[in-house]
Write a protein that holds these residues in place. Structure first.
Motif, PDB file in Angstrom:
ATOM      1  N   VAL A  15       0.840  -1.203   0.000  1.00 36.81           N
ATOM      2  CA  VAL A  15       0.000   0.000   0.000  1.00 36.81           C
ATOM      3  C   VAL A  15       0.875   1.254   0.000  1.00 36.81           C
ATOM      4  O   VAL A  15       0.599   2.216  -0.716  1.00 36.81           O
ATOM      5  CB  VAL A  15      -0.980  -0.015   1.196  1.00 36.81           C
ATOM      6  CG1 VAL A  15      -1.659   1.333   1.382  1.00 36.81           C
ATOM      7  CG2 VAL A  15      -2.014  -1.112   1.006  1.00 36.81           C
ATOM      8  N   PRO A  76      -4.678   5.688   0.407  1.00 38.49           N
ATOM      9  CA  PRO A  76      -5.279   4.451   0.895  1.00 38.49           C
ATOM     10  C   PRO A  76      -5.141   4.263   2.402  1.00 38.49           C
ATOM     11  O   PRO A  76      -4.203   4.754   3.020  1.00 38.49           O
ATOM     12  CB  PRO A  76      -4.497   3.369   0.145  1.00 38.49           C
ATOM     13  CG  PRO A  76      -3.180   4.005  -0.152  1.00 38.49           C
ATOM     14  CD  PRO A  76      -3.456   5.466  -0.359  1.00 38.49           C
ATOM     15  N   VAL A  78      -5.794   1.096   5.503  1.00 40.20           N
ATOM     16  CA  VAL A  78      -6.069  -0.310   5.801  1.00 40.20           C
ATOM     17  C   VAL A  78      -6.272  -0.435   7.308  1.00 40.20           C
ATOM     18  O   VAL A  78      -5.423   0.012   8.087  1.00 40.20           O
ATOM     19  CB  VAL A  78      -4.916  -1.235   5.347  1.00 40.20           C
ATOM     20  CG1 VAL A  78      -5.223  -2.685   5.698  1.00 40.20           C
ATOM     21  CG2 VAL A  78      -4.644  -1.077   3.855  1.00 40.20           C
ATOM     22  N   GLU A  80      -7.780  -3.140  10.561  1.00 40.02           N
ATOM     23  CA  GLU A  80      -8.112  -4.513  10.930  1.00 40.02           C
ATOM     24  C   GLU A  80      -9.122  -4.499  12.068  1.00 40.02           C
ATOM     25  O   GLU A  80      -8.935  -3.800  13.064  1.00 40.02           O
ATOM     26  CB  GLU A  80      -6.875  -5.291  11.371  1.00 40.02           C
ATOM     27  CG  GLU A  80      -7.191  -6.732  11.713  1.00 40.02           C
ATOM     28  CD  GLU A  80      -5.982  -7.563  12.064  1.00 40.02           C
ATOM     29  OE1 GLU A  80      -6.070  -8.794  11.969  1.00 40.02           O
ATOM     30  OE2 GLU A  80      -4.942  -6.986  12.453  1.00 40.02           O
ATOM     31  N   ALA A  93     -16.490  -1.206   7.851  1.00 37.34           N
ATOM     32  CA  ALA A  93     -16.065  -2.465   7.227  1.00 37.34           C
ATOM     33  C   ALA A  93     -17.195  -3.127   6.454  1.00 37.34           C
ATOM     34  O   ALA A  93     -16.943  -3.849   5.490  1.00 37.34           O
ATOM     35  CB  ALA A  93     -15.532  -3.424   8.288  1.00 37.34           C
ATOM     36  N   GLU A  96     -20.182   0.248   1.777  1.00 40.00           N
ATOM     37  CA  GLU A  96     -19.592   0.438   0.458  1.00 40.00           C
ATOM     38  C   GLU A  96     -19.036   1.861   0.418  1.00 40.00           C
ATOM     39  O   GLU A  96     -19.786   2.826   0.462  1.00 40.00           O
ATOM     40  CB  GLU A  96     -20.646   0.222  -0.623  1.00 40.00           C
ATOM     41  CG  GLU A  96     -20.061  -0.075  -1.959  1.00 40.00           C
ATOM     42  CD  GLU A  96     -21.094  -0.647  -2.921  1.00 40.00           C
ATOM     43  OE1 GLU A  96     -20.683  -1.361  -3.840  1.00 40.00           O
ATOM     44  OE2 GLU A  96     -22.299  -0.379  -2.754  1.00 40.00           O
ATOM     45  N   PRO A 100     -10.404   4.218  -1.445  1.00 35.78           N
ATOM     46  CA  PRO A 100      -9.347   3.302  -1.000  1.00 35.78           C
ATOM     47  C   PRO A 100      -9.304   3.083   0.515  1.00 35.78           C
ATOM     48  O   PRO A 100      -8.328   3.406   1.193  1.00 35.78           O
ATOM     49  CB  PRO A 100      -8.084   3.974  -1.520  1.00 35.78           C
ATOM     50  CG  PRO A 100      -8.407   5.436  -1.487  1.00 35.78           C
ATOM     51  CD  PRO A 100      -9.868   5.522  -1.838  1.00 35.78           C
ATOM     52  N   ILE A 102      -9.772  -0.005   3.133  1.00 36.09           N
ATOM     53  CA  ILE A 102      -9.796  -1.468   3.128  1.00 36.09           C
ATOM     54  C   ILE A 102      -9.798  -1.979   4.565  1.00 36.09           C
ATOM     55  O   ILE A 102      -9.129  -1.418   5.425  1.00 36.09           O
ATOM     56  CB  ILE A 102      -8.557  -2.009   2.384  1.00 36.09           C
ATOM     57  CG1 ILE A 102      -8.559  -1.500   0.944  1.00 36.09           C
ATOM     58  CG2 ILE A 102      -8.497  -3.528   2.435  1.00 36.09           C
ATOM     59  CD1 ILE A 102      -7.253  -1.690   0.234  1.00 36.09           C
ATOM     60  N   HIS A 103     -10.518  -3.062   4.780  1.00 31.41           N
ATOM     61  CA  HIS A 103     -10.531  -3.712   6.090  1.00 31.41           C
ATOM     62  C   HIS A 103     -10.015  -5.133   5.973  1.00 31.41           C
ATOM     63  O   HIS A 103     -10.384  -5.857   5.039  1.00 31.41           O
ATOM     64  CB  HIS A 103     -11.942  -3.743   6.682  1.00 31.41           C
ATOM     65  CG  HIS A 103     -12.361  -2.443   7.255  1.00 31.41           C
ATOM     66  ND1 HIS A 103     -12.806  -1.397   6.486  1.00 31.41           N
ATOM     67  CD2 HIS A 103     -12.388  -2.014   8.536  1.00 31.41           C
ATOM     68  CE1 HIS A 103     -13.099  -0.380   7.274  1.00 31.41           C
ATOM     69  NE2 HIS A 103     -12.857  -0.726   8.523  1.00 31.41           N
ATOM     70  N   ILE A 104      -9.193  -5.515   6.915  1.00 31.21           N
ATOM     71  CA  ILE A 104      -8.771  -6.903   7.079  1.00 31.21           C
ATOM     72  C   ILE A 104      -9.615  -7.454   8.221  1.00 31.21           C
ATOM     73  O   ILE A 104      -9.676  -6.852   9.291  1.00 31.21           O
ATOM     74  CB  ILE A 104      -7.269  -6.990   7.445  1.00 31.21           C
ATOM     75  CG1 ILE A 104      -6.413  -6.408   6.324  1.00 31.21           C
ATOM     76  CG2 ILE A 104      -6.884  -8.429   7.773  1.00 31.21           C
ATOM     77  CD1 ILE A 104      -4.945  -6.241   6.710  1.00 31.21           C
TER      78      ILE A 104
END
Length: 122
Positions: A15, A76, A78, A80, A93, A96, A100, A102-104
């Protein structure tokens, strides 16, 4: 199940290496959003996601959403979060975002992965 060893570190590095910029530059990977309002909305969702992970014991893996880029770009991010939090709370999470962010979400087994996947209408 814990996240695959080294996955987060490798993903974070990937990323960090993504070029955010104008769409006419062929080296750009993340293009600008359409409007200033879209940029603000995605930045607000990234900030909300950050608050959620901190409130629920998650992790901010990387958050470049506040960094400055040309045009209406958003860097971006990210995050968790654990599966229980995602399944029992409305979170970014399960939204929509169209940006950019993002979820883990680590999972125990295939059934839990499918449950997480099906927990959103998207």
């Amino acid at each position: 199940m814990a996240t695959v060893p080294n996955f987060k570190a490798r993903f974070k590095k990937a990323v960090e290496d993504l070029k955010v910029g104008i769409s006419t530059d062929y080296s750009t990977f993340i293009n600008p959003l359409v409007t200033k309002e879209d940029q603000q909305r995605v930045r607000e969702l990234a900030a909300k996601a950050r608050e959620e992970v901190l409130a629920h014991g998650g992790e901010v893996v990387i958050d470049l959403s506040k960094d400055e880029y040309p045009g209406f770009c958003v860097g971006p991010s990210v995050f968790e979060l654990d599966a229980k939090t995602v399944l029992t709370n409305p979170t970014v999470a399960s939204s929509e975002v169209f940006g950019p962010v993002i979820h883990i979400i680590p999972f125990e087994d295939l059934d839990e992965a499918v449950e997480i996947f099906n927990s959103t209408s998207f």
